[in-house]
Design a protein around this motif. Sequence first.
Motif, short mmCIF file in Angstrom:
data_model
loop_
_atom_site.label_atom_id
_atom_site.label_comp_id
_atom_site.label_asym_id
_atom_site.label_seq_id
_atom_site.Cartn_x
_atom_site.Cartn_y
_atom_site.Cartn_z
N LYS A 28 3.17 -16.10 -0.71
CA LYS A 28 1.88 -15.81 -0.10
C LYS A 28 1.85 -14.45 0.59
O LYS A 28 0.93 -14.15 1.35
N GLY A 29 2.86 -13.64 0.34
CA GLY A 29 2.98 -12.37 1.07
C GLY A 29 1.73 -11.51 0.99
O GLY A 29 1.25 -11.01 2.01
N PHE A 30 1.21 -11.35 -0.19
CA PHE A 30 0.05 -10.46 -0.37
C PHE A 30 -1.15 -11.00 0.40
O PHE A 30 -1.82 -10.28 1.13
N GLU A 31 -1.37 -12.29 0.25
CA GLU A 31 -2.49 -12.92 0.95
C GLU A 31 -2.34 -12.78 2.47
O GLU A 31 -3.29 -12.45 3.17
N GLU A 32 -1.12 -12.98 2.95
CA GLU A 32 -0.89 -12.86 4.40
C GLU A 32 -1.23 -11.45 4.90
O GLU A 32 -1.82 -11.28 5.95
N GLU A 33 -0.85 -10.45 4.12
CA GLU A 33 -1.10 -9.08 4.56
C GLU A 33 -2.58 -8.75 4.53
O GLU A 33 -3.10 -8.10 5.44
N LEU A 37 -5.97 -3.86 6.88
CA LEU A 37 -5.60 -2.91 5.83
C LEU A 37 -6.82 -2.39 5.06
O LEU A 37 -6.85 -1.22 4.66
N LYS A 38 -7.81 -3.24 4.85
CA LYS A 38 -8.94 -2.77 4.06
C LYS A 38 -9.75 -1.74 4.84
O LYS A 38 -10.29 -0.80 4.26
N LYS A 39 -9.79 -1.92 6.17
CA LYS A 39 -10.52 -0.92 6.96
C LYS A 39 -9.77 0.42 6.95
O LYS A 39 -10.39 1.48 6.86
#
Length: 446
Positions: free
Chosen positions: A404-409, A246-248
């Motif tokens: 942990k949803g955000f971390e997983e994504e 996602l960050k890319k």
Amino acid sequence: MKTKPSFGSRFGTIAAVGGSVVGLGNIWRFPYLTGENGGAAFILIYLSVSFLIAVPTMIAEFSIGRHAMRNPMRSFKKLAPNTGWIYLGFAGVLTGLMIITFYSVLGGWAVEFLRFSYLDAFKGKSAPEVAAFFTAFTQNGWTVALYSGIFVLATFAIVATGVEKGIERFNKVLMPLLVIILLALVFYSTTLSGFKDGIRFLLKPDFSKVGFSTVLAAAGQAFFSMSLGMGAMITYGNYIRKKDNLKKVAGTVAVVDFSIALLAGFVVFPAVFSFGIEPQSGPKLVFITLPNLFQQMPGGYWLSIAFFILLILAAVTSSISLFEVIARYIQEEFRQTRMRASIITGGMVLAASTVCALSMVDHSSIRIFGENIFDLFDYLTTTFMMPLGALFTVLFVAWFWKGKGFEEEVTNRGHINHRFFVMLRFVLRYLVPLVLGALFIDLLLF
Ligand code: TRP
């Protein structure tokens, strides 16, 4: 059950998200705001806000969408059941409706300018004559409404037949083409007498005019240009493959978005200074500047036709993403078919954009707080609704999203190094709310 649609490749993802973010915000809004806010200093602030605030916000929106795999309202409902967060989803739909209202009028201008280009209507006109021509044309409220209607219809047609494969395939060809045409125009701009002044305006910062309001304008523009703060990127997050980073995606899209806006500036400002146009002309800036440019350049006739076709297409690919959020909401919440939901959305947008076009006529009785609908909605959405929507989305992700949803994504379930996630969460917890909070307080108090 039918599996959820998704983008097919990384390039396809970038092209599709790029199609939403690259639009009139880059080619129309960025130059006029830069003109109003004194040039280079504004651009530097915009650049910082884009990468420090907008990119993290985009990753937050993608994460919500890719994790919940629902439309924005349902996503909040799923991730935070029985809470007020669902209203953030509603606010997004309302914001989308307001944006698409004035966006369609602008799209209508682009359609009409394509017709003018085809008819060679600007031939032999001086810069003040082109400006007068533009003013006269916005006074024909019903004509503008008609062309806006054509634009709405085109958006409707694409959304009604389903966008997934269409959007991606469409954008993969169009986005590169848009860049090529812009580059050709920039290249021509270097030959203009005002080139040096234009470049100086864009690159030599004058911080004396910069205040909180400049930063707020830059933040509003960053959210507008990157399609944030109303759930469009939550929706597109549904379609991003689990293995994509996602960050890319967000980072690449931000680079593309900024580059195209800057290229548009490199086309507009040399011409502004060559033809003696006021940099502070506001929303009409691009429309009164480019016809002068096309008129003077060799092959300008064809380039102007190509340019306005691309402008319309860039606008349509963005408008789709606004339309889609509203249509999906109606489809799911009121249990309508995709076609019926699109017809209802189209009808509402058509009505709203007609009223908007009519309100732009001088002495029109359609005024809210003394403003026409176009200026009012442009101002309200980019100054309040999108930054506020983004603020609450960020607060949700950083502070209120349980589990942990955000971390997983962000880490793709542990496949991507964890350090970035820790940094991102810090930025979303403290930096973004602090900056946006300070801007609002300043806006409300001063
Ligand atoms: N980003 C688009 C542009 O620059 C406009 C846009 C499309 C948008 N979808 C959006 C803005 C969603 C805000 C929210 O023209």
